[in-house]
Design an enzyme around this catalytic site. Structure first.
Site, short mmCIF file in Angstrom:
data_model
loop_
_atom_site.label_atom_id
_atom_site.label_comp_id
_atom_site.label_asym_id
_atom_site.label_seq_id
_atom_site.Cartn_x
_atom_site.Cartn_y
_atom_site.Cartn_z
N ALA A 10 -2.93 -7.67 -40.14
CA ALA A 10 -4.15 -8.47 -40.30
C ALA A 10 -5.04 -8.45 -39.07
CB ALA A 10 -3.79 -9.90 -40.66
N GLY A 11 -4.47 -8.04 -37.95
CA GLY A 11 -5.20 -8.14 -36.67
C GLY A 11 -6.45 -7.29 -36.65
N ARG A 15 -9.96 -4.19 -29.25
CA ARG A 15 -10.11 -3.15 -28.23
C ARG A 15 -10.26 -1.74 -28.79
NH1 ARG A 15 -6.31 -2.57 -23.99
NH2 ARG A 15 -4.69 -3.87 -24.89
N THR A 81 1.57 -14.72 -35.53
CA THR A 81 2.51 -13.85 -36.25
C THR A 81 3.36 -14.62 -37.27
OG1 THR A 81 3.86 -14.01 -34.25
CG2 THR A 81 2.67 -11.96 -34.58
C1 UD1 Z 1 3.83 -10.15 -30.29
C2 UD1 Z 1 5.04 -11.03 -29.97
C3 UD1 Z 1 5.61 -10.63 -28.61
C4 UD1 Z 1 5.97 -9.16 -28.60
C5 UD1 Z 1 4.76 -8.31 -29.00
C6 UD1 Z 1 5.19 -6.89 -29.18
C7 UD1 Z 1 4.62 -13.17 -31.06
C8 UD1 Z 1 4.21 -14.55 -30.87
N1 UD1 Z 1 4.63 -12.40 -29.97
O1 UD1 Z 1 2.85 -10.48 -29.33
O2 UD1 Z 1 6.76 -11.40 -28.31
O3 UD1 Z 1 6.45 -8.79 -27.32
O4 UD1 Z 1 4.20 -8.76 -30.24
O5 UD1 Z 1 4.06 -6.10 -29.41
O6 UD1 Z 1 4.96 -12.78 -32.16
N2 UD1 Z 1 -0.87 -10.21 -36.62
C9 UD1 Z 1 -1.29 -10.64 -37.86
N3 UD1 Z 1 -1.79 -11.89 -38.01
C10 UD1 Z 1 -1.86 -12.77 -36.96
C11 UD1 Z 1 -1.43 -12.33 -35.70
C12 UD1 Z 1 -0.93 -11.06 -35.56
O7 UD1 Z 1 -1.23 -9.89 -38.83
O8 UD1 Z 1 -2.31 -13.89 -37.18
C13 UD1 Z 1 -0.32 -8.88 -36.48
C14 UD1 Z 1 -1.16 -8.00 -35.57
O9 UD1 Z 1 -2.13 -7.29 -36.30
C15 UD1 Z 1 -0.12 -7.07 -34.96
C16 UD1 Z 1 1.13 -7.93 -34.92
O10 UD1 Z 1 0.94 -8.96 -35.86
O11 UD1 Z 1 0.16 -5.96 -35.77
C17 UD1 Z 1 1.39 -8.53 -33.54
O12 UD1 Z 1 0.33 -9.35 -33.16
P1 UD1 Z 1 -0.24 -9.40 -31.70
O13 UD1 Z 1 -1.37 -10.34 -31.66
O14 UD1 Z 1 -0.45 -8.03 -31.18
O15 UD1 Z 1 1.00 -10.06 -30.93
P2 UD1 Z 1 1.32 -9.98 -29.39
O16 UD1 Z 1 0.52 -11.00 -28.70
O17 UD1 Z 1 1.23 -8.60 -28.92
#
Ligand code: UD1
Ligand code: MG
Length: 451
Positions: A10-11, A15, A81
């Site tokens: 969903a992200g 960047r 997440t």
């Molecule tokens: C997350 C983890 C972190 C881990 C890292 C690895 C959490 C809280 N943190 O952090 O511990 O080390 O991934 O890469 O889980 N996404 C959604 N909807 C949302 C938020 C995120 O679909 O509301 C998806 C994003 O598109 C992505 C993934 O979930 O594919 C991870 O989200 P991201 O925001 O990148 O998490 P990080 O802050 O990197």
């Protein structure tokens, strides 16, 4: 035990600076999402649920193309997440088995790693995939106690001591579905980001008396993509691995770094690939073929012993039988070239079939498109198509037939016949010299006039 994949996609991927949702950016000609879905297939999932948000319509279309049975659920606001996984709750209502969470932007997790995660579930209620990070940066840190995972702390919320840990969270996990959705309902957003963290599942599970463990994989498998530079790095990583695998299988790559492979390229043993060859999706090359420099292949099949290029273009539906030769500046599209046939120079063969051992002369064009519709050209076996022949489709040339150079073929040519369709040549004795004299005199007058 049946498995449901929940793939987070969903992200926004701010960047990437793109109109395309991040997970749809391609690596080796397949979207990151497709890579993740293909990895997940190793678990033979009973269900696949993709959580879409930004560009959800595009994501939905892409998912349907990859796997008609996969479901897409919408996360309208990206609240974290845990909130993302929770969007699959309804779709997985009553599902009995494990949920395995994958990230759509983490394309390289291997089948072996996923299998190890699921296997680890026999001894723990919740399994997290971790990795030793060379540079732990802003990853969540795994706080272990022996084999047991105590909790995951997000970088933003971590103490100095916790930030010093190098065993990091990939984000991927496996858990019994009922337990996961039970615990998800208890997750709050009281943290440094104000987000619902999936990582909080670990502490909640432990508080509920459940066991949690971590399985480790190579850092390369958890490589995430956040920018175009990351994308290029991920592609380069894929390429070097795929090239090494091909060479291991007995394919010669004369200059491996210059050969660009697609995610599904298949090449047989003892085939030689010269420098600067590009493979689009859907290419199979059998054993003992030669693909010469600067050729571009896509959606085609090249049989044993065929020679292609240099500078050839094989487009979707090009089907080359054994020992065919396709030479320089030749384009083949949706056409079958039968055994031993040759198209060696400067030709376009589209929507056509060329019979066994036929020879297509330089500059031959199948005129397959009338501006509205496409038409077929059929050429029989052992025929000879003279240089610069135009075959205006639909048209057929029989077996052992010939066309004279420069012929525009608009009618079928029967077996054994020679077609000639060009203006008749007439020689005018002495006329060339006379014409030259006239032209020279004209030039002399012009030069004089301008002085
Ligand atoms: C997350 C983890 C972190 C881990 C890292 C690895 C959490 C809280 N943190 O952090 O511990 O080390 O991934 O890469 O889980 N996404 C959604 N909807 C949302 C938020 C995120 O679909 O509301 C998806 C994003 O598109 C992505 C993934 O979930 O594919 C991870 O989200 P991201 O925001 O990148 O998490 P990080 O802050 O990197
Ligand atoms: Mg991330």
């Amino acid at each position: 035990m049946s498995t449901a994949l929940v793939i987070l996609a969903a992200g926004k991927g701010t960047r990437m600076n793109s109109d395309l949702p991040k997970v749809l950016h391609p690596i080796a000609q397949a979207s990151m999402l497709e890579h993740a879905m293909r990895s997940g297939r190793a678990l033979a999932p009973a269900r696949t649920v993709v959580v879409a948000g930004h560009g959800a319509d595009l994501v939905r279309n892409a998912v349907t193309e990859i796997d008609e049975e996969a479901e897409v659920v919408l996360q309208e606001e990206q609240l974290g997440t845990a909130h993302a996984v929770d969007q699959a709750r309804e779709a997985l209502q009553g599902f009995e088995g494990d949920v395995v969470v994958l990230y759509g932007d983490t394309p390289f997790v291997s089948a072996d790693t996923l299998e190890r995660m699921v296997a680890a579930r026999t001894s723990a209620d919740l399994v997290i995939l971790g990795f030793e990070a060379a540079d732990p940066g802003r990853y969540g840190r795994l706080v272990m106690q022996g084999d047991s995972l105590e909790r995951i702390v997000e970088y933003k919320d971590a103490t100095e001591a916790e930030r010093a840990l190098t065993f990091c969270n990939s984000g991927l996990m496996a858990c019994d579905a009922a337990l996961m959705f039970d615990l998800l309902a208890k997750i709050g957003n009281d943290n440094a980001s104000g987000e619902y963290y999936l990582t909080d599942l670990v502490e909640l599970a432990r508080t509920a008396g459940r066991t949690v463990t971590a399985v480790a994989c190579d850092e390369a498998e958890t490589l995430g993509v956040n920018s175009r530079s990351d994308l290029a790095r991920a592609d380069a990583l894929f390429q070097s691995k795929a090239r090494a695998e091909l060479m291991e299988l007995g394919v010669t790559l004369m200059a491996p770094d210059t050969v660009y492979l697609a995610f599904d390229t298949v090449i047989g043993r003892d085939t030689v690939i010269e420098p600067n060859v590009v493979f689009g999706p859907g290419v199979t090359v059998e054993s003992g073929a030669l693909i010469r420099a600067f050729s571009h292949l896509e959606g085609c099949h090249v049989s044993r012993g065929a020679k292609v290029g240099p500078y050839a273009r094989l487009r979707p539906g090009a089907e080359l039988a054994e020992d065919t030769h396709i030479g320089n500046f030749v384009e083949i599209k949706n056409a079958e070239i039968a055994e031993g046939a040759k198209v060696n120079h400067l030709s376009y063969i589209g929507d056509a079939s060329v019979g066994k051992a036929s020879n297509i002369g330089a500059g031959t064009i199948t005129c397959n498109y009338d501006g509205v519709m496409k038409h077929r050209t059929e050429i029989g076996a052992r025929s000879f198509i003279g240089s610069n022949t135009l075959l205006v489709a639909p048209v057929k040339v029989g077996n052992e037939a010939m066309t004279a150079s420069g012929t525009v073929v608009t009618q079928d040519v029967e077996d054994g016949a020679l077609a000639i369709a060009r203006a008749k040549q007439e020689n005018k004795p002495g006329r060339a010299r006379k014409l030259m004299d006239i032209l020279r005199a004209k030039k002399a007058r012009l030069v004089k006039g301008s002085e």
